[in-house]
Design a protein around this motif. Structure first.
Motif, mmCIF file in Angstrom:
data_model
loop_
_atom_site.group_PDB
_atom_site.id
_atom_site.type_symbol
_atom_site.label_atom_id
_atom_site.label_comp_id
_atom_site.label_asym_id
_atom_site.label_seq_id
_atom_site.Cartn_x
_atom_site.Cartn_y
_atom_site.Cartn_z
ATOM 1 N N TYR A 81 -12.662 2.999 6.109
ATOM 2 C CA TYR A 81 -11.619 3.786 5.693
ATOM 3 C C TYR A 81 -11.208 3.297 4.124
ATOM 4 O O TYR A 81 -10.411 4.405 3.667
ATOM 5 C CB TYR A 81 -10.839 4.680 6.110
ATOM 6 C CG TYR A 81 -11.295 4.973 7.674
ATOM 7 C CD1 TYR A 81 -11.472 6.289 8.033
ATOM 8 C CD2 TYR A 81 -11.242 4.517 8.929
ATOM 9 C CE1 TYR A 81 -11.776 6.990 8.829
ATOM 10 C CE2 TYR A 81 -11.857 4.482 10.211
ATOM 11 C CZ TYR A 81 -11.999 6.066 9.866
ATOM 12 O OH TYR A 81 -12.301 6.301 11.147
ATOM 13 N N GLU A 82 -11.386 2.721 3.685
ATOM 14 C CA GLU A 82 -10.882 1.764 2.599
ATOM 15 C C GLU A 82 -9.500 2.890 2.562
ATOM 16 O O GLU A 82 -8.926 2.776 1.478
ATOM 17 C CB GLU A 82 -12.138 2.954 1.770
ATOM 18 C CG GLU A 82 -13.247 2.293 1.241
ATOM 19 C CD GLU A 82 -14.119 3.225 0.240
ATOM 20 O OE1 GLU A 82 -13.573 4.111 -0.543
ATOM 21 O OE2 GLU A 82 -15.007 3.162 0.126
ATOM 22 N N ASN A 83 -8.482 1.848 3.177
ATOM 23 C CA ASN A 83 -7.378 1.538 3.696
ATOM 24 C C ASN A 83 -6.564 3.223 3.203
ATOM 25 O O ASN A 83 -5.477 3.615 2.949
ATOM 26 C CB ASN A 83 -6.889 1.286 2.895
ATOM 27 C CG ASN A 83 -6.786 -0.732 2.576
ATOM 28 O OD1 ASN A 83 -7.224 -0.945 4.602
ATOM 29 N ND2 ASN A 83 -7.185 -1.676 1.756
ATOM 30 N N LYS A 84 -7.096 4.633 3.280
ATOM 31 C CA LYS A 84 -7.072 5.559 4.101
ATOM 32 C C LYS A 84 -6.495 6.233 4.965
ATOM 33 O O LYS A 84 -7.015 4.694 5.600
ATOM 34 C CB LYS A 84 -8.224 6.519 2.879
ATOM 35 C CG LYS A 84 -9.072 6.638 1.892
ATOM 36 C CD LYS A 84 -10.268 7.485 1.129
ATOM 37 C CE LYS A 84 -10.115 7.077 0.032
ATOM 38 N NZ LYS A 84 -11.800 7.533 -0.476
ATOM 39 N N PRO A 85 -5.784 7.269 4.559
ATOM 40 C CA PRO A 85 -4.978 7.217 5.799
ATOM 41 C C PRO A 85 -6.045 7.893 7.197
ATOM 42 O O PRO A 85 -6.764 8.413 6.741
ATOM 43 C CB PRO A 85 -4.147 8.511 5.889
ATOM 44 C CG PRO A 85 -4.074 8.853 4.224
ATOM 45 C CD PRO A 85 -5.037 7.721 3.466
ATOM 46 N N ASN A 86 -5.795 7.486 8.563
ATOM 47 C CA ASN A 86 -7.064 7.688 9.465
ATOM 48 C C ASN A 86 -6.041 7.422 10.093
ATOM 49 O O ASN A 86 -5.240 6.573 10.875
ATOM 50 C CB ASN A 86 -8.123 6.956 9.781
ATOM 51 C CG ASN A 86 -7.960 5.421 10.086
ATOM 52 O OD1 ASN A 86 -7.810 4.535 10.396
ATOM 53 N ND2 ASN A 86 -7.787 4.862 8.205
ATOM 54 N N LEU A 87 -6.455 7.931 11.542
ATOM 55 C CA LEU A 87 -5.986 7.668 12.872
ATOM 56 C C LEU A 87 -6.154 6.704 13.841
ATOM 57 O O LEU A 87 -5.220 6.179 14.102
ATOM 58 C CB LEU A 87 -6.918 8.858 13.649
ATOM 59 C CG LEU A 87 -6.634 9.717 15.285
ATOM 60 C CD1 LEU A 87 -5.186 9.801 15.084
ATOM 61 C CD2 LEU A 87 -7.360 10.326 16.279
ATOM 62 N N ILE A 88 -7.539 5.687 13.156
ATOM 63 C CA ILE A 88 -7.323 4.618 14.366
ATOM 64 C C ILE A 88 -5.863 4.071 14.050
ATOM 65 O O ILE A 88 -5.640 3.389 14.645
ATOM 66 C CB ILE A 88 -8.856 4.098 14.068
ATOM 67 C CG1 ILE A 88 -10.026 4.952 14.482
ATOM 68 C CG2 ILE A 88 -9.128 2.800 14.569
ATOM 69 C CD1 ILE A 88 -11.793 3.727 14.285
ATOM 70 N N ASN A 89 -6.061 3.905 12.631
ATOM 71 C CA ASN A 89 -4.773 2.956 11.764
ATOM 72 C C ASN A 89 -3.630 3.280 12.958
ATOM 73 O O ASN A 89 -3.293 2.241 13.208
ATOM 74 C CB ASN A 89 -4.868 3.578 10.668
ATOM 75 C CG ASN A 89 -4.235 2.233 9.580
ATOM 76 O OD1 ASN A 89 -2.814 3.248 10.157
ATOM 77 N ND2 ASN A 89 -4.588 2.158 9.051
#
Length: 297
Positions: free
Chosen positions: A17-25
């Motif tokens: 995700y290239e450190n973009k907001p994501n649900l897994i994070n």
């Protein structure tokens, strides 16, 4: 477990995700925060049980608690502070990038401080397998405390190569991962016209290259790829100290393994005596033969 979750979350966020907001994070960080809270309660439970054991042995007052003993209180508070270090959900997305190529999610590397618990885990495993009432009695008579240092020395004597191999692999994998994260802020050579050729990494600097560098750091070999960031150089200094200790321990273990016992020394002395005797006999025979040829001529 929290360290493993941190590593998985950082790699997924960085690569996929290239450190973009994501649900897994968010999910993994929430699980990590929950595990952190559980770990804090486990630490408090551990020290309370330790106090109860000390009460049974009459080493502390019967009314003592972990909070009433200054030494235990300071240690517990320090451990809680170390354990609480992690990146909660949404914090990394709020802070964003610390440097142009270094995301605040990299602060999760400080969770590796939890590895201080490894000696304690080794100690508990050692006690459960080897320490009996008889062993405790002998230790008490000889005034030998079952401290972390004693347990590590005893474990190195009982299972030297397993302990060293585990320590070496853990050190290399952890340090290589930290190098990979902190060195992402260094540009790739040739990726842009204004990239300084003296302050860039060659293309294809993957995790395995930092593994090689960590091994080279222990052996004193100068690798092709070296850390260029201040954080990476600080890790190199600490890693060099840890690597020196591991290498010195390995040399000591090998030397001790090759040292002969008293019975083995007697056998070797007998073999050496026999070899010297046969060598003297051989030289004597050759001398007599040479003398005989000289007299006959």
């Amino acid at each position: 477990l929290g360290v493993v979750i941190m590593v998985v979350e950082m790699e997924v966020s960085r690569i996929l995700y290239e450190n973009k907001p994501n649900l897994i994070n968010i999910i993994l960080k929430s699980v990590n925060s929950f595990m952190t809270i559980i770990l804090v309660f486990c630490l408090i439970k551990y020290w309370n049980v330790k106090i109860e054991i000390f009460k049974t042995k009459h080493l502390v007052h019967s009314e003592a608690t972990v909070w009433s003993i200054p030494a235990f209180k300071k240690t517990l508070l320090l451990e809680i502070a170390v354990v609480l270090i992690h990146v909660p959900p949404y914090v990394d997305q709020t802070v964003g990038y610390l440097y142009p190529n270094l995301h605040s999610n990299a602060l999760g590397l400080m969770m590796f401080l939890r590895l201080y618990m490894l000696p304690r885990m080794v100690k508990q495993d050692f006690k459960s397998h080897f320490v009996s009432h008889k062993v405790r009695l002998i230790g008490a008579i000889n005034k030998v405390p079952f401290s972390n240092l004693f347990v590590i020395k005893a474990s190195l004597l009982l299972h030297p190569y397993a302990i060293l191999l585990g320590s070496l692999v853990t050190y290399v994998l952890v340090w290589a991962f930290m190098y990979e994260i902190v060195e992402t802020q260094i540009p790739i050579c040739g990726s842009a016209p204004d990239v300084d050729p003296d302050k860039c990494h060659p293309a294809g600097v993957y995790y395995w290259r930092w593994v090689v560098f960590s091994f080279a750091l222990i052996l004193g070999i100068e690798p092709r790829t070296v850390p260029l960031t201040i954080s990476g150089q600080a890790l190199t200094i600490v890693g060099a100290l840890v690597g020196t200790i591991l290498l010195a321990t390995l040399i000591a273990v090998v030397a001790q393994t090759l040292t002969l016992s008293n019975t083995e020394s007697r056998v070797v002395d007998q073999i050496r005596t026999k070899a010297l005797t046969e060598a003297v006999k051989d030289r004597a025979v050759r001398f007599i033969q040479s003398y005989w040829r000289f007299v006959v001529r």
